[in-house]
Write an enzyme that holds these catalytic residues in place. Structure first.
Site, mmCIF file in Angstrom:
data_model
loop_
_atom_site.group_PDB
_atom_site.id
_atom_site.type_symbol
_atom_site.label_atom_id
_atom_site.label_comp_id
_atom_site.label_asym_id
_atom_site.label_seq_id
_atom_site.Cartn_x
_atom_site.Cartn_y
_atom_site.Cartn_z
ATOM 1 N N ASN A 403 0.817 -1.207 0.000
ATOM 2 C CA ASN A 403 0.000 0.000 0.000
ATOM 3 C C ASN A 403 0.858 1.267 0.000
ATOM 4 O OD1 ASN A 403 -1.989 1.962 0.390
ATOM 5 N ND2 ASN A 403 -3.234 0.601 1.630
ATOM 6 N N ASP A 404 1.421 1.609 1.149
ATOM 7 C CA ASP A 404 2.139 2.881 1.261
ATOM 8 C C ASP A 404 3.344 2.969 0.327
ATOM 9 O OD1 ASP A 404 0.392 3.649 3.350
ATOM 10 O OD2 ASP A 404 1.575 2.451 4.759
#
Length: 477
Positions: A403-404
């Site tokens: 994700n990040d």
């Protein structure tokens, strides 16, 4: 003769630590490096037990206690290591790190207790006669106590955070309180060193309590995305505290091991801060996570979903596919299924590679270890810089639980908490398929604008189940 053999054991132990550390720098040799260093530690421990002699020429005693501790600790460690899941490795690292810090602190407690039971005047005279520096001796005791206590308390809080048992806890003026607790601790230590209170057990105990309190206060406000850096900092602290113990006991292998762990942890901390484009001060004093970026807060766009059969077509007819593994892959234990998909695509003539972000997962090297467990070739693992240079020539990217590390806000949104952090530039590829369980934010707690981009398609579900469905769908094409 025994002393000479013991020195040789320590020399072998020190060399194996250095060789093992060097071998840990590459996935192909990391496992053997671990065994080499462990063998060296075993030789040093056995040598100490059977060959050590006091100044009076006496061997160690209390063998019953020593071997009972070794057996019990060995059994507990073996059981925990065999049962731990790959997703829980950061928690285990934090636990072991905390135990190391506690041991170093207890060594200082034990050595200070020796001071309390001798005549101060005789001790000073003895130190002068032997040439030992009394102030340096007490300084090392206090350094080991403070650093070891901070490392132990901080690691236990980090363990609770990584396990999801403890959340972020902040209050107004916390930084001031933290700094005040640390300053009081250091001032008490300086007072113990510079006055005639060398043998004051109450002050010594107060210093230990304040150091433990600082360890708790220091880690409590730090957000989830910065926990890998914090663990690395605490690991470095444990190494330094262990080196203090080696200095007190004049034990070369303990001193060497502590210095290696301390310096390696410090280097890793710097590298991770660099990978996240954050200063260490910003990590330790900042509040990362739980903040909506300016653009993210306005994210009202809709996202596009893709079916398993459509995703299978995209992957099967691509010339080049890049897989981006993340924590979701580890949680689903889907590394073997992922490797199976890779082999299936390659049988169809598709070139498959993996893009690895330096802080993917929850600790450095997490994804490398996970994929190595599934026998994924090391040559297929691309580091971030190399992967970013190949995304433009990639037809499809399959993001599995990351994700990040693929959030374009790190490059485009100055208001984002992760702005400036180098990320995998997957948006340069032809098509991006993102597999997640839901649209919930990642570890940093911020929205990912990649999910709303025109070239991105969301494929929801457990990573392992989705990969199995993809494999079946591709076989049916």
């Amino acid at each position: 003769m025994a002393v000479a053999v013991l020195s040789l054991c320590y020399l072998i132990g020190s060399i194996t630590f250095i060789v093992g550390l060097k071998m840990l720098s590459h996935p192909r040799t990391a496992r053997r490096g671990n065994l080499v260093a462990a063998a060296g530690m075993g030789i040093a421990i056995i040598g100490t037990i059977f060959l050590y002699r006091t100044d009076d020429g006496l061997p160690l005693h209390n063998y019953g206690w020593i071997f009972s501790g070794l057996i019990i600790g060995g059994i507990i460690g073996t059981v925990l290591a065999r049962k731990v899941k790959m997703t829980a490795m950061p928690e285990m690292v934090s636990l072991f790190n905390g135990m190391g810090g506690l041991c170093a602190a207890l060594i200082s407690v034990n050595e200070f207790d020796h001071l309390l039971h001798v005549d101060p005047l005789l001790f000073v005279i003895g130190a002068l006669v032997s040439g030992n520096n009394l102030i340096l001796h007490v300084f090392i005791i206090l350094a080991g106590l403070i650093i070891g206590s901070i490392s132990f308390a901080g690691s236990m809080i980090a363990l609770g955070k990584l396990a999801g048992k403890i959340g972020v806890w902040r209050f107004q003026g916390q930084q001031v309180v933290n700094i005040a607790v640390l300053l009081i601790t250091l001032l008490l230590a300086i007072g113990l060193l510079t006055t005639n209170t060398f043998f004051n057990g109450w002050i010594f105990g107060l210093i230990m309590l304040l150091a433990l309190l600082y360890g708790v206060l220091f880690v409590m406000p730090i957000g989830g995305a910065d926990m890998p850096v914090v663990i690395s900092v605490l690991n470095s602290c444990t190494g330094i505290a262990a080196a203090c113990g080696g200095f007190l006991y004049d034990n070369q292998v303990m001193l060497t091991g502590g210095i290696l762990v301390g310096s390696a942890g410090a280097i890793l901390t710097v590298l991770m801060c660099k990978a996240m484009n954050r200063s260490l001060k910003n990590v330790l004093l900042g509040s990362f996570g739980g903040v909506q970026s300016g653009h993210a807060a306005q994210a009202q766009q809709s996202y596009k979903e893709i079916t398993v059969s459509d995703a299978a077509v995209v992957l099967a007819y691509a010339k080049k596919v890049m897989i981006v593994p993340g924590y979701g892959l580890a949680v689903a234990q889907a590394q073997h299924t992922c490797h199976e998909l890779e082999k299936l695509l390659e049988e169809r003539g598709v070139e498959v590679k993996y893009a690895i972000h330096p802080v993917a997962g929850r600790m450095p090297g997490h994804m490398n270890v996970l994929l190595a467990e599934a026998d994924v070739s090391y040559e297929k693992l691309l580091e971030m810089e190399q992967a970013n240079s190949e995304f433009e020539t990639t037809d499809a990217v399959l993001v599995l639980g990351a994700n990040d590390v693929v959030n374009p806000a790190a490059k485009e949104d100055p208001g984002s908490p992760i702005y400036g952090m180098p990320v995998l530039e997957v948006e340069k590829a032809g098509t991006i398929i993102v597999n997640k369980r839901s649209m919930k934010p990642g570890y940093a707690g911020i929205e990912n604008m990649l999910f709303y981009r025109p070239k991105t398609a969301m494929l929801f579900g457990d990573a392992k189940q989705v990969l199995q469905q993809l494999i079946q769908a591709i076989k049916e094409l």
